[in-house]
Design a protein around this motif. Structure first.
Motif, PDB file in Angstrom:
ATOM      1  N   PHE A  43     -13.094 -30.351  63.070  1.00 26.75           N
ATOM      2  CA  PHE A  43     -14.592 -30.145  62.894  1.00 26.75           C
ATOM      3  C   PHE A  43     -15.631 -31.375  63.007  1.00 26.75           C
ATOM      4  O   PHE A  43     -15.172 -32.419  62.967  1.00 26.75           O
ATOM      5  CB  PHE A  43     -14.785 -29.613  61.707  1.00 26.75           C
ATOM      6  CG  PHE A  43     -14.422 -28.164  61.188  1.00 26.75           C
ATOM      7  CD1 PHE A  43     -14.821 -27.032  62.012  1.00 26.75           C
ATOM      8  CD2 PHE A  43     -13.417 -27.689  60.232  1.00 26.75           C
ATOM      9  CE1 PHE A  43     -14.700 -25.669  61.828  1.00 26.75           C
ATOM     10  CE2 PHE A  43     -13.012 -26.419  60.182  1.00 26.75           C
ATOM     11  CZ  PHE A  43     -13.422 -25.455  60.991  1.00 26.75           C
ATOM     12  N   ARG A 101     -10.456 -34.359  57.323  1.00 25.59           N
ATOM     13  CA  ARG A 101      -8.910 -34.720  57.570  1.00 25.59           C
ATOM     14  C   ARG A 101      -8.997 -35.454  58.484  1.00 25.59           C
ATOM     15  O   ARG A 101      -7.774 -36.414  58.792  1.00 25.59           O
ATOM     16  CB  ARG A 101      -8.076 -33.678  57.590  1.00 25.59           C
ATOM     17  CG  ARG A 101      -8.332 -32.547  56.427  1.00 25.59           C
ATOM     18  CD  ARG A 101      -7.419 -31.175  56.735  1.00 25.59           C
ATOM     19  NE  ARG A 101      -7.895 -30.234  55.719  1.00 25.59           N
ATOM     20  CZ  ARG A 101      -7.124 -30.201  54.760  1.00 25.59           C
ATOM     21  NH1 ARG A 101      -6.228 -30.833  54.571  1.00 25.59           N
ATOM     22  NH2 ARG A 101      -7.350 -29.194  53.685  1.00 25.59           N
ATOM     23  N   ALA A 161     -12.538 -20.491  62.885  1.00 26.20           N
ATOM     24  CA  ALA A 161     -11.257 -20.318  62.258  1.00 26.20           C
ATOM     25  C   ALA A 161     -10.571 -19.182  62.708  1.00 26.20           C
ATOM     26  O   ALA A 161      -9.340 -19.280  63.255  1.00 26.20           O
ATOM     27  CB  ALA A 161     -11.445 -20.143  60.921  1.00 26.20           C
ATOM     28  N   LYS A 186      -6.857 -19.094  65.050  1.00 22.59           N
ATOM     29  CA  LYS A 186      -5.792 -18.439  65.002  1.00 22.59           C
ATOM     30  C   LYS A 186      -5.073 -17.600  66.096  1.00 22.59           C
ATOM     31  O   LYS A 186      -4.060 -17.413  66.038  1.00 22.59           O
ATOM     32  CB  LYS A 186      -6.129 -17.329  63.730  1.00 22.59           C
ATOM     33  CG  LYS A 186      -6.169 -18.057  62.520  1.00 22.59           C
ATOM     34  CD  LYS A 186      -6.188 -16.858  61.317  1.00 22.59           C
ATOM     35  CE  LYS A 186      -6.558 -17.553  60.100  1.00 22.59           C
ATOM     36  NZ  LYS A 186      -7.720 -18.612  59.939  1.00 22.59           N
ATOM     37  N   GLY A 196      -2.595 -22.437  63.221  1.00 22.38           N
ATOM     38  CA  GLY A 196      -3.753 -21.948  63.655  1.00 22.38           C
ATOM     39  C   GLY A 196      -4.663 -22.788  62.788  1.00 22.38           C
ATOM     40  O   GLY A 196      -5.841 -22.256  62.089  1.00 22.38           O
ATOM     41  N   MET A 197      -4.728 -23.937  62.877  1.00 25.57           N
ATOM     42  CA  MET A 197      -5.374 -25.065  62.014  1.00 25.57           C
ATOM     43  C   MET A 197      -5.764 -26.230  62.766  1.00 25.57           C
ATOM     44  O   MET A 197      -5.116 -26.790  63.711  1.00 25.57           O
ATOM     45  CB  MET A 197      -4.798 -25.293  60.722  1.00 25.57           C
ATOM     46  CG  MET A 197      -4.475 -24.395  59.802  1.00 25.57           C
ATOM     47  SD  MET A 197      -3.712 -24.815  58.333  1.00 25.57           S
ATOM     48  CE  MET A 197      -4.108 -23.846  56.918  1.00 25.57           C
ATOM     49  N   TYR A 249      -4.331 -39.503  51.321  1.00 28.68           N
ATOM     50  CA  TYR A 249      -4.696 -38.100  52.115  1.00 28.68           C
ATOM     51  C   TYR A 249      -4.693 -37.131  51.068  1.00 28.68           C
ATOM     52  O   TYR A 249      -5.509 -36.314  50.915  1.00 28.68           O
ATOM     53  CB  TYR A 249      -3.720 -38.197  53.170  1.00 28.68           C
ATOM     54  CG  TYR A 249      -4.278 -36.763  53.937  1.00 28.68           C
ATOM     55  CD1 TYR A 249      -5.436 -36.380  54.358  1.00 28.68           C
ATOM     56  CD2 TYR A 249      -3.240 -35.824  53.819  1.00 28.68           C
ATOM     57  CE1 TYR A 249      -5.525 -35.070  55.085  1.00 28.68           C
ATOM     58  CE2 TYR A 249      -3.435 -34.523  54.495  1.00 28.68           C
ATOM     59  CZ  TYR A 249      -4.462 -34.234  55.251  1.00 28.68           C
ATOM     60  OH  TYR A 249      -4.830 -33.094  55.706  1.00 28.68           O
TER      61      TYR A 249
HETATM   62  N1  LIG Z   1      -2.118 -29.028  55.822  1.00 28.57           N
HETATM   63  C1  LIG Z   1      -3.022 -29.214  56.914  1.00 28.57           C
HETATM   64  C2  LIG Z   1      -4.128 -28.427  56.416  1.00 28.57           C
HETATM   65  C3  LIG Z   1      -5.128 -28.461  57.617  1.00 28.57           C
HETATM   66  C4  LIG Z   1      -6.455 -27.590  57.090  1.00 28.57           C
HETATM   67  O1  LIG Z   1      -6.371 -26.808  56.356  1.00 28.57           O
HETATM   68  N2  LIG Z   1      -7.465 -27.460  58.121  1.00 28.57           N
HETATM   69  C5  LIG Z   1      -8.560 -26.477  57.948  1.00 28.57           C
HETATM   70  C6  LIG Z   1      -9.675 -27.131  58.311  1.00 28.57           C
HETATM   71  S1  LIG Z   1     -10.237 -28.747  57.421  1.00 28.57           S
HETATM   72  C7  LIG Z   1      -8.350 -25.458  58.948  1.00 28.57           C
HETATM   73  O2  LIG Z   1      -8.071 -25.480  59.939  1.00 28.57           O
HETATM   74  N3  LIG Z   1      -8.772 -24.189  58.194  1.00 28.57           N
HETATM   75  C8  LIG Z   1      -8.501 -22.849  58.946  1.00 28.57           C
HETATM   76  C9  LIG Z   1      -7.730 -22.099  58.342  1.00 28.57           C
HETATM   77  O3  LIG Z   1      -7.235 -22.064  57.456  1.00 28.57           O
HETATM   78  O4  LIG Z   1      -7.739 -20.916  58.735  1.00 28.57           O
HETATM   79  C10 LIG Z   1      -3.422 -30.729  57.316  1.00 28.57           C
HETATM   80  O5  LIG Z   1      -2.814 -31.418  56.476  1.00 28.57           O
HETATM   81  O6  LIG Z   1      -3.838 -31.028  58.320  1.00 28.57           O
END
Ligand SMILES: N[C@@H](CCC(=O)N[C@@H](CS)C(=O)NCC(=O)O)C(=O)O
Length: 244
Positions: A9, A14, A43, A47, A57-58, A105
């Motif tokens: 984003f 992160r 989002a 996915k 999907g993240m 982190y």
């Molecule tokens: N455990 C992952 C978490 C990644 C994460 O939660 N990313 C969020 C954006 S900050 C995301 O992609 N969310 C989309 C969703 O949950 O569908 C990491 O450490 O990279």
């Protein structure tokens, strides 16, 4: 010529430590930023489209030539191994570097979304309670980091991923608490000097004003937490005991 793209984003969140790392190591990369104004449709797209969301999907998601790497800490490890940045370190020293990155982190960066999404996650919870639940690590880690800083940088004579993760974790909570947190960090001489040294290396002028998260509530929550900290000080002492 390698092809590198980091997807995340348009905020620090992160991914900022990864951006710092790639920039510091001189990697030419595409800093692909999804808008934070419409996170629902982003989002959804992540996915259904592996190119945008990878295996989970993240985001963050790293493309490095034909490889697609998910999850923030493994992405950092992948970059460091690809660049040979762990050369000369034994297994224990590498684990220590990874522990520093993971501590900041997981305990600092990861706690912030809990706070700035609180109006959605826990709509009726009083701010003081949410803040106490999620800020204990943030109040104790500066002293822990001070004790572990033996050289100019956590990575040695130059910054490694550990430095950028610690930096981003501390920056997030400096913004959340404002003055009392700045004072806490200023009392720690090695950490304060390290912070200035690293800040001087980071050249992105937009960094200070960049949001940390995609939460539309971030500014309002942070205005309230700073107000709270001005009135009550930090909720936790550095040794983890509650402040009266
Ligand atoms: N455990 C992952 C978490 C990644 C994460 O939660 N990313 C969020 C954006 S900050 C995301 O992609 N969310 C989309 C969703 O949950 O569908 C990491 O450490 O990279």
């Amino acid at each position: 010529m390698r092809k590198v793209k980091l997807r995340y984003f348009d905020c620090r969140g992160r991914a900022q430590a990864l951006r710092h790392l790639l920039a510091e190591r001189g990697v030419d990369f595409v800093d692909h930023r999804e808008p934070i104004t419409d996170i629902g449709s982003v989002a959804l797209a992540m996915k259904t489209d592996a190119e945008r969301g990878g295996a989970f999907g993240m985001i963050p998601l790293l493309e490095w030539d034909d490889a697609r790497i998910s999850q923030t800490l493994p992405i950092a490890g992948f970059i460091l191994r690809k660049l040979g940045s762990y050369a000369g370190l034994d297994d224990a020293a590498i684990a220590h570097q990874e522990a520093l990155a993971s501590a900041s982190y997981m305990e600092l960066t990861h706690a912030l979304p809990q706070l700035v999404w609180a109006p959605v996650f826990y709509p009726d919870a009083p701010l003081g309670r949410t803040l106490r639940i999620h800020s204990r690590a943030a109040c104790s880690y500066p002293h822990r980091f001070e004790a572990l800083l033996e050289r100019e940088y956590f990575g040695g004579s130059s910054p490694l991923a550990s430095d950028f993760f610690v930096y981003e974790g501390l920056c997030a909570w400096r913004r959340v608490f404002g003055e009392p947190y700045l004072e806490l960090c200023a009392q720690l001489p090695r950490l304060a000097a390290w912070f200035q040294r690293l800040t001087a290396r980071l050249t992105d002028p937009a960094l200070e004003s960049m949001p940390f998260t995609a939460s539309p509530h971030e500014n309002a929550v942070i205005a309230q937490t700073r107000d709270y900290a001005r009135q009550h000080g930090l909720p936790w002492a550095p040794d983890g005991s509650p402040r009266k």
